[in-house]
Design a protein around this motif. Sequence first.
Motif, PDB file in Angstrom:
ATOM      1  N   ARG A 200       0.848  -1.192   0.000  1.00 19.51           N
ATOM      2  CA  ARG A 200       0.000   0.000   0.000  1.00 19.51           C
ATOM      3  C   ARG A 200       0.884   1.242   0.000  1.00 19.51           C
ATOM      4  O   ARG A 200       1.967   1.245   0.590  1.00 19.51           O
ATOM      5  N   PHE A 201       0.411   2.279  -0.657  1.00 20.03           N
ATOM      6  CA  PHE A 201       1.209   3.493  -0.809  1.00 20.03           C
ATOM      7  C   PHE A 201       1.641   4.047   0.540  1.00 20.03           C
ATOM      8  O   PHE A 201       0.842   4.196   1.466  1.00 20.03           O
ATOM      9  N   GLY A 202       2.951   4.346   0.647  1.00 23.13           N
ATOM     10  CA  GLY A 202       3.502   4.971   1.837  1.00 23.13           C
ATOM     11  C   GLY A 202       3.891   4.023   2.943  1.00 23.13           C
ATOM     12  O   GLY A 202       4.523   4.428   3.912  1.00 23.13           O
ATOM     13  N   GLN A 203       3.535   2.738   2.805  1.00 25.82           N
ATOM     14  CA  GLN A 203       3.794   1.799   3.887  1.00 25.82           C
ATOM     15  C   GLN A 203       5.078   1.008   3.641  1.00 25.82           C
ATOM     16  O   GLN A 203       5.795   1.245   2.675  1.00 25.82           O
ATOM     17  N   VAL A 204       5.359   0.063   4.535  1.00 26.78           N
ATOM     18  CA  VAL A 204       6.627  -0.668   4.503  1.00 26.78           C
ATOM     19  C   VAL A 204       6.710  -1.543   3.252  1.00 26.78           C
ATOM     20  O   VAL A 204       5.782  -2.291   2.945  1.00 26.78           O
ATOM     21  N   SER A 205       7.830  -1.461   2.558  1.00 23.93           N
ATOM     22  CA  SER A 205       8.016  -2.234   1.328  1.00 23.93           C
ATOM     23  C   SER A 205       8.168  -3.720   1.646  1.00 23.93           C
ATOM     24  O   SER A 205       8.709  -4.094   2.687  1.00 23.93           O
TER      25      SER A 205
ATOM     26  N   TYR B 105       7.557   4.511   3.368  1.00 25.55           N
ATOM     27  CA  TYR B 105       8.198   3.327   3.951  1.00 25.55           C
ATOM     28  C   TYR B 105       7.800   3.182   5.427  1.00 25.55           C
ATOM     29  O   TYR B 105       8.582   2.717   6.256  1.00 25.55           O
ATOM     30  N   ALA B 106       6.577   3.586   5.767  1.00 22.86           N
ATOM     31  CA  ALA B 106       6.214   3.739   7.180  1.00 22.86           C
ATOM     32  C   ALA B 106       5.427   2.550   7.718  1.00 22.86           C
ATOM     33  O   ALA B 106       4.485   2.073   7.078  1.00 22.86           O
ATOM     34  N   PRO B 107       5.778   2.070   8.921  1.00 21.79           N
ATOM     35  CA  PRO B 107       4.962   1.068   9.604  1.00 21.79           C
ATOM     36  C   PRO B 107       3.735   1.732  10.217  1.00 21.79           C
ATOM     37  O   PRO B 107       3.566   2.954  10.155  1.00 21.79           O
ATOM     38  N   ARG B 108       2.855   0.915  10.825  1.00 13.81           N
ATOM     39  CA  ARG B 108       1.688   1.493  11.510  1.00 13.81           C
ATOM     40  C   ARG B 108       2.136   2.287  12.739  1.00 13.81           C
ATOM     41  O   ARG B 108       1.556   3.304  13.079  1.00 13.81           O
ATOM     42  N   ALA B 109       3.152   1.795  13.419  1.00 11.40           N
ATOM     43  CA  ALA B 109       3.669   2.484  14.605  1.00 11.40           C
ATOM     44  C   ALA B 109       4.338   3.797  14.215  1.00 11.40           C
ATOM     45  O   ALA B 109       4.893   3.927  13.119  1.00 11.40           O
TER      46      ALA B 109
ATOM     47  N   LEU C 195      25.812   2.096   2.368  1.00 12.96           N
ATOM     48  CA  LEU C 195      24.379   1.804   2.459  1.00 12.96           C
ATOM     49  C   LEU C 195      23.723   2.503   3.641  1.00 12.96           C
ATOM     50  O   LEU C 195      22.491   2.608   3.700  1.00 12.96           O
ATOM     51  N   GLY C 196      24.522   3.014   4.575  1.00 11.70           N
ATOM     52  CA  GLY C 196      23.952   3.770   5.694  1.00 11.70           C
ATOM     53  C   GLY C 196      23.159   4.974   5.228  1.00 11.70           C
ATOM     54  O   GLY C 196      22.188   5.373   5.872  1.00 11.70           O
ATOM     55  N   LEU C 197      23.550   5.572   4.099  1.00 14.24           N
ATOM     56  CA  LEU C 197      22.817   6.715   3.559  1.00 14.24           C
ATOM     57  C   LEU C 197      21.409   6.308   3.160  1.00 14.24           C
ATOM     58  O   LEU C 197      20.434   7.019   3.443  1.00 14.24           O
ATOM     59  N   ALA C 198      21.272   5.149   2.502  1.00 12.45           N
ATOM     60  CA  ALA C 198      19.948   4.667   2.097  1.00 12.45           C
ATOM     61  C   ALA C 198      19.097   4.298   3.310  1.00 12.45           C
ATOM     62  O   ALA C 198      17.897   4.594   3.360  1.00 12.45           O
ATOM     63  N   ILE C 199      19.712   3.658   4.301  1.00 15.88           N
ATOM     64  CA  ILE C 199      18.972   3.274   5.503  1.00 15.88           C
ATOM     65  C   ILE C 199      18.473   4.514   6.237  1.00 15.88           C
ATOM     66  O   ILE C 199      17.311   4.580   6.664  1.00 15.88           O
ATOM     67  N   ALA C 200      19.341   5.510   6.384  1.00 18.09           N
ATOM     68  CA  ALA C 200      18.945   6.747   7.058  1.00 18.09           C
ATOM     69  C   ALA C 200      17.814   7.439   6.300  1.00 18.09           C
ATOM     70  O   ALA C 200      16.863   7.964   6.902  1.00 18.09           O
ATOM     71  N   ASN C 201      17.883   7.424   4.967  1.00 24.70           N
ATOM     72  CA  ASN C 201      16.816   8.003   4.155  1.00 24.70           C
ATOM     73  C   ASN C 201      15.486   7.317   4.417  1.00 24.70           C
ATOM     74  O   ASN C 201      14.451   7.972   4.589  1.00 24.70           O
ATOM     75  N   ARG C 202      15.494   5.976   4.488  1.00 20.92           N
ATOM     76  CA  ARG C 202      14.238   5.237   4.709  1.00 20.92           C
ATOM     77  C   ARG C 202      13.689   5.494   6.107  1.00 20.92           C
ATOM     78  O   ARG C 202      12.485   5.631   6.289  1.00 20.92           O
ATOM     79  N   LEU C 203      14.575   5.573   7.104  1.00 22.06           N
ATOM     80  CA  LEU C 203      14.101   5.829   8.457  1.00 22.06           C
ATOM     81  C   LEU C 203      13.514   7.233   8.577  1.00 22.06           C
ATOM     82  O   LEU C 203      12.497   7.438   9.266  1.00 22.06           O
ATOM     83  N   ARG C 204      14.124   8.205   7.940  1.00 20.79           N
ATOM     84  CA  ARG C 204      13.579   9.572   7.970  1.00 20.79           C
ATOM     85  C   ARG C 204      12.197   9.617   7.309  1.00 20.79           C
ATOM     86  O   ARG C 204      11.287  10.282   7.802  1.00 20.79           O
ATOM     87  N   ARG C 205      12.060   8.931   6.177  1.00 21.54           N
ATOM     88  CA  ARG C 205      10.765   8.902   5.493  1.00 21.54           C
ATOM     89  C   ARG C 205       9.729   8.151   6.329  1.00 21.54           C
ATOM     90  O   ARG C 205       8.553   8.524   6.357  1.00 21.54           O
ATOM     91  N   ALA C 206      10.167   7.075   7.019  1.00 22.70           N
ATOM     92  CA  ALA C 206       9.240   6.338   7.877  1.00 22.70           C
ATOM     93  C   ALA C 206       8.753   7.196   9.029  1.00 22.70           C
ATOM     94  O   ALA C 206       7.602   7.128   9.453  1.00 22.70           O
ATOM     95  N   ALA C 207       9.663   8.044   9.556  1.00 27.43           N
ATOM     96  CA  ALA C 207       9.285   8.964  10.637  1.00 27.43           C
ATOM     97  C   ALA C 207       8.405  10.078  10.104  1.00 27.43           C
ATOM     98  O   ALA C 207       7.502  10.560  10.798  1.00 27.43           O
ATOM     99  N   GLY C 208       8.666  10.508   8.857  1.00 22.95           N
ATOM    100  CA  GLY C 208       7.859  11.551   8.240  1.00 22.95           C
ATOM    101  C   GLY C 208       7.935  12.852   8.997  1.00 22.95           C
ATOM    102  O   GLY C 208       8.895  13.132   9.722  1.00 22.95           O
ATOM    103  N   PRO C 209       6.892  13.685   8.859  1.00 21.04           N
ATOM    104  CA  PRO C 209       6.911  14.982   9.521  1.00 21.04           C
ATOM    105  C   PRO C 209       6.805  14.915  11.034  1.00 21.04           C
ATOM    106  O   PRO C 209       6.954  15.887  11.722  1.00 21.04           O
ATOM    107  N   ARG C 210       6.581  13.680  11.559  1.00 22.91           N
ATOM    108  CA  ARG C 210       6.440  13.521  13.017  1.00 22.91           C
ATOM    109  C   ARG C 210       7.783  13.319  13.700  1.00 22.91           C
ATOM    110  O   ARG C 210       7.857  13.169  14.903  1.00 22.91           O
ATOM    111  N   GLU C 211       8.855  13.224  12.920  1.00 24.73           N
ATOM    112  CA  GLU C 211      10.179  12.883  13.479  1.00 24.73           C
ATOM    113  C   GLU C 211      10.606  13.847  14.581  1.00 24.73           C
ATOM    114  O   GLU C 211      10.406  15.044  14.496  1.00 24.73           O
ATOM    115  N   SER C 212      11.232  13.291  15.605  1.00 19.59           N
ATOM    116  CA  SER C 212      11.872  14.101  16.633  1.00 19.59           C
ATOM    117  C   SER C 212      13.348  13.776  16.651  1.00 19.59           C
ATOM    118  O   SER C 212      13.787  12.807  16.064  1.00 19.59           O
TER     119      SER C 212
END
Length: 324
Positions: free
Chosen positions: A137-142, A221-225, A306-323
């Motif tokens: 589903r769009f926006g969720q975990v691949s 790339y976001a989970p439900r959590a 590959l840390g750059l790609a992982i960091a990119n995915r985690l930031r997108r998973a956090a989205g605008p809610r990131e702290s």
Amino acid sequence: MARTSDIEKAAGVLRAGGLVALPTETVYGLGANAEDPTAVSRIFQVKGRPPSHPLIVHIGGADQLDDWVEEVPATARLLAEHFWPGPLTLVLRRGRRVPLEATGGLETVAVRVPDHPVALALLSAFGGGVTAPSANRFGQVSPTTAQHVRAELGDGVDFVLDGGPCEVGVESTIVDATGEVPSILRPGGVTREDLEAVLGRPLAVHATSRVRVPGQHPSHYAPRARVVLVEPEKVVAEAELAQERGHRVGVFLPPSLTDAEVKAHAVAAVPASMNAYARGLYGLLRELDQKGCDLIVASLPAEEGLGLAIANRLRRAAGPRESS
């Protein structure tokens, strides 16, 4: 693992305008005949994906690139020769063979050659290009296994080709090759360092760009959590504070810490190897979702390789809610 008969059946589904989930080295894709606007449009419906978000056209080899784009600059040709098949996507001027439905209405098209025997066999049997965003589903975990695809999309997919777990685990690197100076639009399975070594020049990485590409949505790339990003030394304190506030906390535990050092509802140990971390990233996010976590505390790896790609995915998973 997919058999020859499965591949022939999947090719027939594509010819009939159906959707096939196929394995690649990065993630599983939701594929359609790239030249069939109706089939391509169905991808957007099944995923719940905005039609303005372009798709990647998968082809069987670098020798087919000229069939799908208007022109191939020398830089693009060089990158294709070095990294295809592989987790690199090139953005170029759209050829007439590609319908606008596949490009989100843009005059550019994203193209790549996947490095997976089942995907390549399907492309050969089908004899054409396949548009294939991630099969979720769009926006969720691949998805990185066939089971992930079936659990998430169910009957929305006409046929699922099982090629086993994906070896890379994060999506392809997307490079804008339309101008004189290429740039990275999405970090992925081919590292910036490897690209720079081939090109002999530094490459900029753009969080946003004039060219729309997959994976640029603020939350992706976001989970439900909910995902919260903190410095590595703050993971334990942040997790314990969230627990005290009543959250069911999941923790991405850095390699330097042990389970005994953190109080949380569930813990996912982060591999020390960036290759292993990338391969398992989406599985870890799914695991904490399945364990009922409503908040995930994680830290970013060093943004190199590959840390750059992982960091990119985690930031997108956090989205605008990131702290932080």
